[in-house]
Design a protein around this motif. Structure first.
Motif, mmCIF file in Angstrom:
data_model
loop_
_atom_site.group_PDB
_atom_site.id
_atom_site.type_symbol
_atom_site.label_atom_id
_atom_site.label_comp_id
_atom_site.label_asym_id
_atom_site.label_seq_id
_atom_site.Cartn_x
_atom_site.Cartn_y
_atom_site.Cartn_z
ATOM 1 N N LEU A 1 8.624 98.235 118.221
ATOM 2 C CA LEU A 1 7.636 98.871 117.355
ATOM 3 C C LEU A 1 7.924 98.612 115.875
ATOM 4 O O LEU A 1 7.017 98.627 115.038
ATOM 5 C CB LEU A 1 7.598 100.376 117.643
ATOM 6 C CG LEU A 1 6.436 101.193 117.086
ATOM 7 C CD1 LEU A 1 5.085 100.588 117.472
ATOM 8 C CD2 LEU A 1 6.534 102.636 117.573
ATOM 9 N N HIS A 2 9.194 98.348 115.560
ATOM 10 C CA HIS A 2 9.546 98.049 114.169
ATOM 11 C C HIS A 2 8.806 96.812 113.662
ATOM 12 O O HIS A 2 8.524 96.701 112.466
ATOM 13 C CB HIS A 2 11.059 97.825 114.041
ATOM 14 C CG HIS A 2 11.587 96.729 114.907
ATOM 15 N ND1 HIS A 2 11.894 96.911 116.243
ATOM 16 C CD2 HIS A 2 11.848 95.422 114.645
ATOM 17 C CE1 HIS A 2 12.325 95.775 116.751
ATOM 18 N NE2 HIS A 2 12.305 94.849 115.801
ATOM 19 N N GLU A 3 8.472 95.874 114.561
ATOM 20 C CA GLU A 3 7.736 94.678 114.158
ATOM 21 C C GLU A 3 6.360 95.043 113.596
ATOM 22 O O GLU A 3 5.925 94.493 112.578
ATOM 23 C CB GLU A 3 7.556 93.744 115.355
ATOM 24 C CG GLU A 3 8.822 93.222 115.971
ATOM 25 C CD GLU A 3 8.552 92.435 117.239
ATOM 26 O OE1 GLU A 3 9.488 91.797 117.751
ATOM 27 O OE2 GLU A 3 7.406 92.466 117.736
ATOM 28 N N ALA A 4 5.688 95.948 114.275
ATOM 29 C CA ALA A 4 4.358 96.369 113.834
ATOM 30 C C ALA A 4 4.437 97.175 112.542
ATOM 31 O O ALA A 4 3.610 97.003 111.630
ATOM 32 C CB ALA A 4 3.673 97.180 114.932
ATOM 33 N N TYR A 5 5.432 98.056 112.446
ATOM 34 C CA TYR A 5 5.601 98.838 111.227
ATOM 35 C C TYR A 5 5.902 97.929 110.034
ATOM 36 O O TYR A 5 5.450 98.182 108.918
ATOM 37 C CB TYR A 5 6.723 99.860 111.394
ATOM 38 C CG TYR A 5 6.359 101.051 112.258
ATOM 39 C CD1 TYR A 5 5.127 101.687 112.125
ATOM 40 C CD2 TYR A 5 7.254 101.560 113.197
ATOM 41 C CE1 TYR A 5 4.792 102.783 112.899
ATOM 42 C CE2 TYR A 5 6.930 102.653 113.986
ATOM 43 C CZ TYR A 5 5.697 103.260 113.830
ATOM 44 O OH TYR A 5 5.371 104.350 114.603
ATOM 45 N N TYR A 6 6.673 96.884 110.263
ATOM 46 C CA TYR A 6 7.003 95.941 109.195
ATOM 47 C C TYR A 6 5.731 95.283 108.653
ATOM 48 O O TYR A 6 5.510 95.233 107.438
ATOM 49 C CB TYR A 6 7.959 94.864 109.722
ATOM 50 C CG TYR A 6 8.421 93.872 108.670
ATOM 51 C CD1 TYR A 6 9.625 94.073 107.999
ATOM 52 C CD2 TYR A 6 7.662 92.750 108.333
ATOM 53 C CE1 TYR A 6 10.061 93.185 107.021
ATOM 54 C CE2 TYR A 6 8.084 91.865 107.362
ATOM 55 C CZ TYR A 6 9.286 92.082 106.717
ATOM 56 O OH TYR A 6 9.707 91.196 105.749
ATOM 57 N N ARG A 7 4.903 94.805 109.569
ATOM 58 C CA ARG A 7 3.667 94.146 109.141
ATOM 59 C C ARG A 7 2.741 95.122 108.426
ATOM 60 O O ARG A 7 2.048 94.759 107.475
ATOM 61 C CB ARG A 7 2.984 93.509 110.344
ATOM 62 C CG ARG A 7 3.718 92.263 110.871
ATOM 63 C CD ARG A 7 3.028 91.717 112.111
ATOM 64 N NE ARG A 7 3.543 90.417 112.512
ATOM 65 C CZ ARG A 7 4.526 90.238 113.385
ATOM 66 N NH1 ARG A 7 5.113 91.282 113.946
ATOM 67 N NH2 ARG A 7 4.921 89.013 113.713
ATOM 68 N N ALA A 8 2.727 96.378 108.895
ATOM 69 C CA ALA A 8 1.884 97.382 108.235
ATOM 70 C C ALA A 8 2.381 97.656 106.815
ATOM 71 O O ALA A 8 1.582 97.789 105.876
ATOM 72 C CB ALA A 8 1.869 98.664 109.052
ATOM 73 N N ALA A 9 3.702 97.744 106.644
ATOM 74 C CA ALA A 9 4.270 97.964 105.315
ATOM 75 C C ALA A 9 3.911 96.821 104.371
ATOM 76 O O ALA A 9 3.546 97.039 103.207
ATOM 77 C CB ALA A 9 5.789 98.110 105.416
ATOM 78 N N VAL A 10 3.994 95.596 104.889
ATOM 79 C CA VAL A 10 3.672 94.418 104.081
ATOM 80 C C VAL A 10 2.205 94.424 103.661
ATOM 81 O O VAL A 10 1.870 94.093 102.518
ATOM 82 C CB VAL A 10 4.010 93.124 104.855
ATOM 83 C CG1 VAL A 10 3.425 91.899 104.156
ATOM 84 C CG2 VAL A 10 5.517 92.975 104.996
ATOM 85 N N GLU A 11 1.312 94.803 104.580
ATOM 86 C CA GLU A 11 -0.117 94.813 104.242
ATOM 87 C C GLU A 11 -0.468 95.894 103.219
ATOM 88 O O GLU A 11 -1.259 95.663 102.314
ATOM 89 C CB GLU A 11 -0.956 94.984 105.512
ATOM 90 C CG GLU A 11 -0.940 93.776 106.430
ATOM 91 C CD GLU A 11 -1.296 92.490 105.722
ATOM 92 O OE1 GLU A 11 -2.276 92.467 104.937
ATOM 93 O OE2 GLU A 11 -0.579 91.484 105.912
ATOM 94 N N TRP A 12 0.140 97.059 103.366
ATOM 95 C CA TRP A 12 -0.166 98.132 102.412
ATOM 96 C C TRP A 12 0.410 97.819 101.032
ATOM 97 O O TRP A 12 -0.227 98.107 100.017
ATOM 98 C CB TRP A 12 0.355 99.474 102.935
ATOM 99 C CG TRP A 12 -0.511 100.076 103.999
ATOM 100 C CD1 TRP A 12 -0.192 100.285 105.309
ATOM 101 C CD2 TRP A 12 -1.859 100.546 103.843
ATOM 102 N NE1 TRP A 12 -1.244 100.836 105.989
ATOM 103 C CE2 TRP A 12 -2.298 101.018 105.110
ATOM 104 C CE3 TRP A 12 -2.744 100.605 102.766
ATOM 105 C CZ2 TRP A 12 -3.566 101.536 105.321
ATOM 106 C CZ3 TRP A 12 -4.019 101.135 102.977
ATOM 107 C CH2 TRP A 12 -4.415 101.592 104.234
ATOM 108 N N ILE A 13 1.606 97.230 100.981
ATOM 109 C CA ILE A 13 2.157 96.854 99.677
ATOM 110 C C ILE A 13 1.329 95.727 99.081
ATOM 111 O O ILE A 13 1.189 95.596 97.861
ATOM 112 C CB ILE A 13 3.649 96.440 99.789
ATOM 113 C CG1 ILE A 13 4.365 96.646 98.436
ATOM 114 C CG2 ILE A 13 3.827 95.005 100.219
ATOM 115 C CD1 ILE A 13 4.608 98.068 98.076
ATOM 116 N N GLY A 14 0.721 94.919 99.968
ATOM 117 C CA GLY A 14 -0.094 93.794 99.518
ATOM 118 C C GLY A 14 -1.370 94.200 98.807
ATOM 119 O O GLY A 14 -1.938 93.417 98.039
ATOM 120 N N VAL A 15 -1.818 95.427 99.062
ATOM 121 C CA VAL A 15 -3.029 95.916 98.372
ATOM 122 C C VAL A 15 -2.684 97.000 97.356
ATOM 123 O O VAL A 15 -3.557 97.693 96.843
ATOM 124 C CB VAL A 15 -4.077 96.450 99.382
ATOM 125 C CG1 VAL A 15 -4.556 95.338 100.295
ATOM 126 C CG2 VAL A 15 -3.519 97.630 100.189
#
Length: 329
Positions: free
Chosen positions: A265-279
């Protein structure tokens, strides 16, 4: 390694990890790199574990019709709790032995198992071969082929396959209640509960991505997995043409949970963190980064680069290299 018994390709340390012993099949050059690790110099595994060595194990062996033997929870286990931490009986450098032939490898495995402690040897020989073996040597070989895990390139070059006498008892399930990883600092295979587990429940891990279930369940699962793969592709595209969005990353988290992929699940959380920081949403990014760190430490170990990456994001969101990168033309 202290107290090593040497051969052309077989090296055994009978004192490793409190006398359990370990046999490594590799080249002398490869062994020299492995033996330089602290864990082999000390010959004793010391780690901060919630389950002290003297404590009763939280599981027992049981027989399951049609599946053979497996492990059953003897006590209640909580999500994220360490179930077991075990070092290998045998490690084989796949590259080093690829040209040796089956018979030669079988002989090395036989000698390696014979040099283990009597308890470790007994546990190894009681693992499944899946079918009958005509000779003792063939039995040792089949046990290795049936029960070995890929554990990485311990010498920095070649892939190793290792057999763990208790971890190998865990049966496969499409929705496993445990996950595992190999800790390269202690050479221990760690198994962790991915959800709360009740006493009497079988402990399971996932060997692969295929499932045995009803046709409708498989079709629904396949559809979700297909969506996961598509989201991976989109979210890992950092170009200006990417279709990635924070909403798609949130969808990925949801799909991981629906598919029971809790150990990753950490993989999905990582991608979510990257997307939110990206905006430019520091709050949402930090929220997912924290979850990534919490799950990652438990299920992948504390020293992983992605954890340090997420720690940097939390400490300085606007200074993070990916700050508002999705908004740039």
């Amino acid at each position: 390694m202290h107290g090593v018994t040497r051969g052309r390709y077989l090296f055994t340390n009978p004192s490793f990890n409190r006398g359990q012993g370990i046999s490594v099949i590799t080249t002398p050059e490869s062994l020299a790199k492995i033996a330089s690790r602290t864990v082999f110099k000390n010959a004793v595994i010391t780690e901060n574990s919630p389950i002290p060595p003297e404590s009763p194990v939280p599981y027992h062996v049981a027989e399951f019709p049609g599946k053979g033997f497996g492990l059953v929870a003897a006590v209640s286990l909580r999500d994220g709790e360490l179930v077991m931490s075990r070092t290998p009986a045998v490690m084989v450098n796949a590259k080093a032995v690829s040209n040796l032939g089956r018979d030669y490898l079988a002989g090395l495995l036989r000698n390696g198992v014979e040099r283990l402690s009597s308890e470790h040897k007994y546990q190894y020989l009681n693992l499944s071969t899946h079918d009958k073996a005509a000779t003792y040597e063939e039995k040792v070989y089949k046990i290795f082929k049936t029960n070995s895990f890929r554990t990485g390139a311990h010498d920095g070059e070649s892939d190793f396959h290792s057999t763990f006498t208790e971890v190998s008892r865990l049966n496969h399930d499409c929705r496993p209640n445990c996950a595992y990883y190999f800790d390269h600092t202690t050479f221990a295979h760690k198994v962790i509960a991915v959800r709360d587990i009740a006493p009497g429940e079988e402990l399971t891990i996932s060997y692969y991505e295929s499932c045995t279930a009803g046709a409708q369940q498989i079709a629904e699962s396949d559809k979700r997995i297909e969506e996961v793969h598509q989201l991976w592709k989109e979210l890992d595209d950092y170009t200006s043409n990417s279709k990635a969005t924070p909403e798609k990353a949130e969808r990925l988290v949801q799909l991981y949970k629906q598919e029971g992929i809790y150990g990753r699940l950490h993989e999905a959380y990582y991608r979510a963190a990257v997307e939110w920081i990206g905006v430019g949403n520091a709050g949402k990014a930090a929220e997912h980064a924290g979850r990534c760190i919490d799950r990652g430490r438990i299920f992948r170990g504390p020293d992983r680069p992605f954890i340090k990456n997420m720690e940097k994001l939390i400490m300085d969101p606007e200074g993070y290299p990916g700050w508002k990168f999705r908004l740039k033309s």
